[in-house]
Write an enzyme that holds these catalytic residues in place. Structure first.
Site, PDB file in Angstrom:
ATOM      1  N   ASP A  28       0.863  -1.168   0.000  1.00  0.00           N
ATOM      2  CA  ASP A  28       0.000   0.000   0.000  1.00  0.00           C
ATOM      3  C   ASP A  28       0.908   1.228   0.000  1.00  0.00           C
ATOM      4  O   ASP A  28       1.689   1.426   0.934  1.00  0.00           O
ATOM      5  CB  ASP A  28      -0.858  -0.045   1.262  1.00  0.00           C
ATOM      6  CG  ASP A  28      -1.801   1.137   1.385  1.00  0.00           C
ATOM      7  OD1 ASP A  28      -1.559   2.190   0.752  1.00  0.00           O
ATOM      8  OD2 ASP A  28      -2.781   1.011   2.137  1.00  0.00           O
ATOM      9  N   ILE A  29       0.815   2.037  -1.029  1.00  0.00           N
ATOM     10  CA  ILE A  29       1.752   3.158  -1.190  1.00  0.00           C
ATOM     11  C   ILE A  29       1.607   4.187  -0.061  1.00  0.00           C
ATOM     12  O   ILE A  29       2.561   4.909   0.238  1.00  0.00           O
ATOM     13  CB  ILE A  29       1.591   3.804  -2.587  1.00  0.00           C
ATOM     14  CG1 ILE A  29       2.870   4.569  -2.979  1.00  0.00           C
ATOM     15  CG2 ILE A  29       0.370   4.701  -2.661  1.00  0.00           C
ATOM     16  CD1 ILE A  29       2.958   4.928  -4.446  1.00  0.00           C
ATOM     17  N   ASN A  42      -6.451  12.778 -10.833  1.00  0.00           N
ATOM     18  CA  ASN A  42      -7.145  13.211 -12.047  1.00  0.00           C
ATOM     19  C   ASN A  42      -6.936  14.718 -12.195  1.00  0.00           C
ATOM     20  O   ASN A  42      -6.450  15.374 -11.275  1.00  0.00           O
ATOM     21  CB  ASN A  42      -8.621  12.804 -12.028  1.00  0.00           C
ATOM     22  CG  ASN A  42      -9.287  13.221 -10.738  1.00  0.00           C
ATOM     23  OD1 ASN A  42      -9.201  14.386 -10.349  1.00  0.00           O
ATOM     24  ND2 ASN A  42      -9.923  12.279 -10.062  1.00  0.00           N
ATOM     25  N   ASP A  52      -5.745   7.418  -5.429  1.00  0.00           N
ATOM     26  CA  ASP A  52      -5.994   8.835  -5.134  1.00  0.00           C
ATOM     27  C   ASP A  52      -6.793   8.968  -3.830  1.00  0.00           C
ATOM     28  O   ASP A  52      -6.408   9.713  -2.900  1.00  0.00           O
ATOM     29  CB  ASP A  52      -6.778   9.423  -6.320  1.00  0.00           C
ATOM     30  CG  ASP A  52      -6.806  10.944  -6.352  1.00  0.00           C
ATOM     31  OD1 ASP A  52      -6.141  11.562  -5.504  1.00  0.00           O
ATOM     32  OD2 ASP A  52      -7.500  11.490  -7.219  1.00  0.00           O
ATOM     33  N   SER A 139      -2.524   4.804 -14.220  1.00  0.00           N
ATOM     34  CA  SER A 139      -3.482   4.597 -15.331  1.00  0.00           C
ATOM     35  C   SER A 139      -4.040   3.188 -15.491  1.00  0.00           C
ATOM     36  O   SER A 139      -4.902   2.972 -16.346  1.00  0.00           O
ATOM     37  CB  SER A 139      -2.889   5.028 -16.691  1.00  0.00           C
ATOM     38  OG  SER A 139      -2.927   6.433 -16.831  1.00  0.00           O
ATOM     39  N   THR A 140      -3.571   2.217 -14.703  1.00  0.00           N
ATOM     40  CA  THR A 140      -4.024   0.836 -14.960  1.00  0.00           C
ATOM     41  C   THR A 140      -5.242   0.422 -14.135  1.00  0.00           C
ATOM     42  O   THR A 140      -5.674  -0.728 -14.210  1.00  0.00           O
ATOM     43  CB  THR A 140      -2.894  -0.192 -14.735  1.00  0.00           C
ATOM     44  OG1 THR A 140      -2.528  -0.191 -13.351  1.00  0.00           O
ATOM     45  CG2 THR A 140      -1.683   0.127 -15.588  1.00  0.00           C
ATOM     46  N   TYR A 143      -8.498   4.150 -15.134  1.00  0.00           N
ATOM     47  CA  TYR A 143      -8.180   4.701 -16.456  1.00  0.00           C
ATOM     48  C   TYR A 143      -7.952   3.637 -17.533  1.00  0.00           C
ATOM     49  O   TYR A 143      -7.790   3.959 -18.701  1.00  0.00           O
ATOM     50  CB  TYR A 143      -6.981   5.658 -16.369  1.00  0.00           C
ATOM     51  CG  TYR A 143      -7.346   7.054 -15.865  1.00  0.00           C
ATOM     52  CD1 TYR A 143      -8.626   7.345 -15.401  1.00  0.00           C
ATOM     53  CD2 TYR A 143      -6.412   8.083 -15.870  1.00  0.00           C
ATOM     54  CE1 TYR A 143      -8.970   8.613 -14.940  1.00  0.00           C
ATOM     55  CE2 TYR A 143      -6.741   9.364 -15.412  1.00  0.00           C
ATOM     56  CZ  TYR A 143      -8.027   9.619 -14.951  1.00  0.00           C
ATOM     57  OH  TYR A 143      -8.352  10.879 -14.513  1.00  0.00           O
TER      58      TYR A 143
HETATM   59  P1  ADP Z   1      -5.886   5.373 -12.512  1.00  0.00           P
HETATM   60  O1  ADP Z   1      -7.118   6.255 -12.454  1.00  0.00           O
HETATM   61  O2  ADP Z   1      -4.632   6.166 -12.887  1.00  0.00           O
HETATM   62  O3  ADP Z   1      -6.084   4.158 -13.330  1.00  0.00           O
HETATM   63  P2  ADP Z   1      -6.307   3.910  -9.997  1.00  0.00           P
HETATM   64  O4  ADP Z   1      -6.105   4.440  -8.616  1.00  0.00           O
HETATM   65  O5  ADP Z   1      -7.710   3.576 -10.404  1.00  0.00           O
HETATM   66  O6  ADP Z   1      -5.607   4.983 -10.987  1.00  0.00           O
HETATM   67  O7  ADP Z   1      -5.406   2.611 -10.181  1.00  0.00           O
HETATM   68  C1  ADP Z   1      -4.014   2.636 -10.338  1.00  0.00           C
HETATM   69  C2  ADP Z   1      -3.399   1.469  -9.601  1.00  0.00           C
HETATM   70  O8  ADP Z   1      -3.293   1.801  -8.212  1.00  0.00           O
HETATM   71  C3  ADP Z   1      -4.193   0.156  -9.646  1.00  0.00           C
HETATM   72  O9  ADP Z   1      -3.275  -0.909  -9.907  1.00  0.00           O
HETATM   73  C4  ADP Z   1      -4.751   0.033  -8.228  1.00  0.00           C
HETATM   74  O10 ADP Z   1      -4.920  -1.327  -7.848  1.00  0.00           O
HETATM   75  C5  ADP Z   1      -3.628   0.675  -7.438  1.00  0.00           C
HETATM   76  N1  ADP Z   1      -3.918   1.084  -6.056  1.00  0.00           N
HETATM   77  C6  ADP Z   1      -5.111   1.359  -5.454  1.00  0.00           C
HETATM   78  N2  ADP Z   1      -4.899   1.691  -4.171  1.00  0.00           N
HETATM   79  C7  ADP Z   1      -3.560   1.628  -3.949  1.00  0.00           C
HETATM   80  C8  ADP Z   1      -2.711   1.845  -2.807  1.00  0.00           C
HETATM   81  N3  ADP Z   1      -3.202   2.216  -1.625  1.00  0.00           N
HETATM   82  N4  ADP Z   1      -1.357   1.684  -2.968  1.00  0.00           N
HETATM   83  C9  ADP Z   1      -0.838   1.323  -4.158  1.00  0.00           C
HETATM   84  N5  ADP Z   1      -1.588   1.108  -5.246  1.00  0.00           N
HETATM   85  C10 ADP Z   1      -2.926   1.254  -5.146  1.00  0.00           C
END
Ligand code: ADP
Length: 196
Positions: A28-29, A42, A52, A139-140, A143
């Site tokens: 988890d980032i 966005n 986000d 973006s994965t 988006y």
């Molecule tokens: P985008 O709109 O750019 O596609 P998303 O947030 O919908 O962004 O998804 C981008 C990536 O981030 C996906 O692989 C999602 O599983 C991942 N993600 C969601 N929450 C976290 C988190 N807390 N830490 C790291 N990655 C996350």
């Protein structure tokens, strides 16, 4: 040197690119303690779902306040650009907000915009004298960018940046789910293998 636990997908994968460490980990980032974590934001910079939402939730209202000031000053953030704010209550030092492209099939500039989102984030970190940075898979999620294609662009852009810039010492891809982790780990293995 290169090490990989081929049969253990939870194993971290780390390479050295010139002076910097480049790793792919699952996690988890919002828990990362690097100088910056990158938000896949966005254009409105008002928070949202996915990573986000997690970043704004963990960091608290100070992040949104700064985002609002940025948008008031310079307008919406176009895809491929990046800005920096506080990380609020998180362990990281800062949040770099970037906007990846929405996937429309790949012929509307998506690869260039995705590469730019990574490059501009790294440039901003270097200009801000930050030496470690964590990225999500931009973006994965919502988006819709295909993960294998996105992983190749993300990793190639970072490797190319690290081979030219000496101030960044550590880049960590923090990937939430197994499938994304696997795609990035396989791609990194592939790219670094190509380089011998
Ligand atoms: P985008 O709109 O750019 O596609 P998303 O947030 O919908 O962004 O998804 C981008 C990536 O981030 C996906 O692989 C999602 O599983 C991942 N993600 C969601 N929450 C976290 C988190 N807390 N830490 C790291 N990655 C996350």
């Amino acid at each position: 040197m290169t090490e990989r636990g081929v049969n253990d997908m939870t194993d971290n994968l780390t390479y050295t690119v010139k002076q910097a460490k480049l790793s792919v980990v699952q996690g988890d980032i919002t828990h990362q303690a690097t100088d910056a974590i990158v938000n896949a934001a966005n254009s409105g910079l008002m928070g949202g779902g996915g990573v986000d939402g997690a970043i704004h939730h963990a960091g608290g209202p100070a992040i949104l306040e700064e985002c609002k000031q940025i948008v008031a000053r310079q307008g919406r953030l176009p895809a491929g650009q990046a800005v920096i704010t506080t990380a609020g209550n998180m362990k990281a030092g800062h949040v770099i907000h970037t906007v990846g492209p929405i996937w429309h099939g790949g012929s509307q500039g998506e690869p260039e915009l995705l590469a730019s989102a990574y490059r501009e984030s790294l440039k901003l970190a270097a200009e801000s004298n930050l030496s470690s940075i964590s990225f999500p898979s931009i973006s994965t999620g919502a988006y819709g960018y295909p993960v294998d294609k996105a992983a190749r662009i993300a990793l190639k852009t970072v490797v190319s940046f690290l081979s030219k810039t000496t101030s960044i010492k550590e880049v960590i891809f923090v990937l939430f789910d197994n499938r994304t982790l696997e795609a990035y780990a396989d791609t990194l293995w592939d790219i670094m293998g190509e380089k011998g």
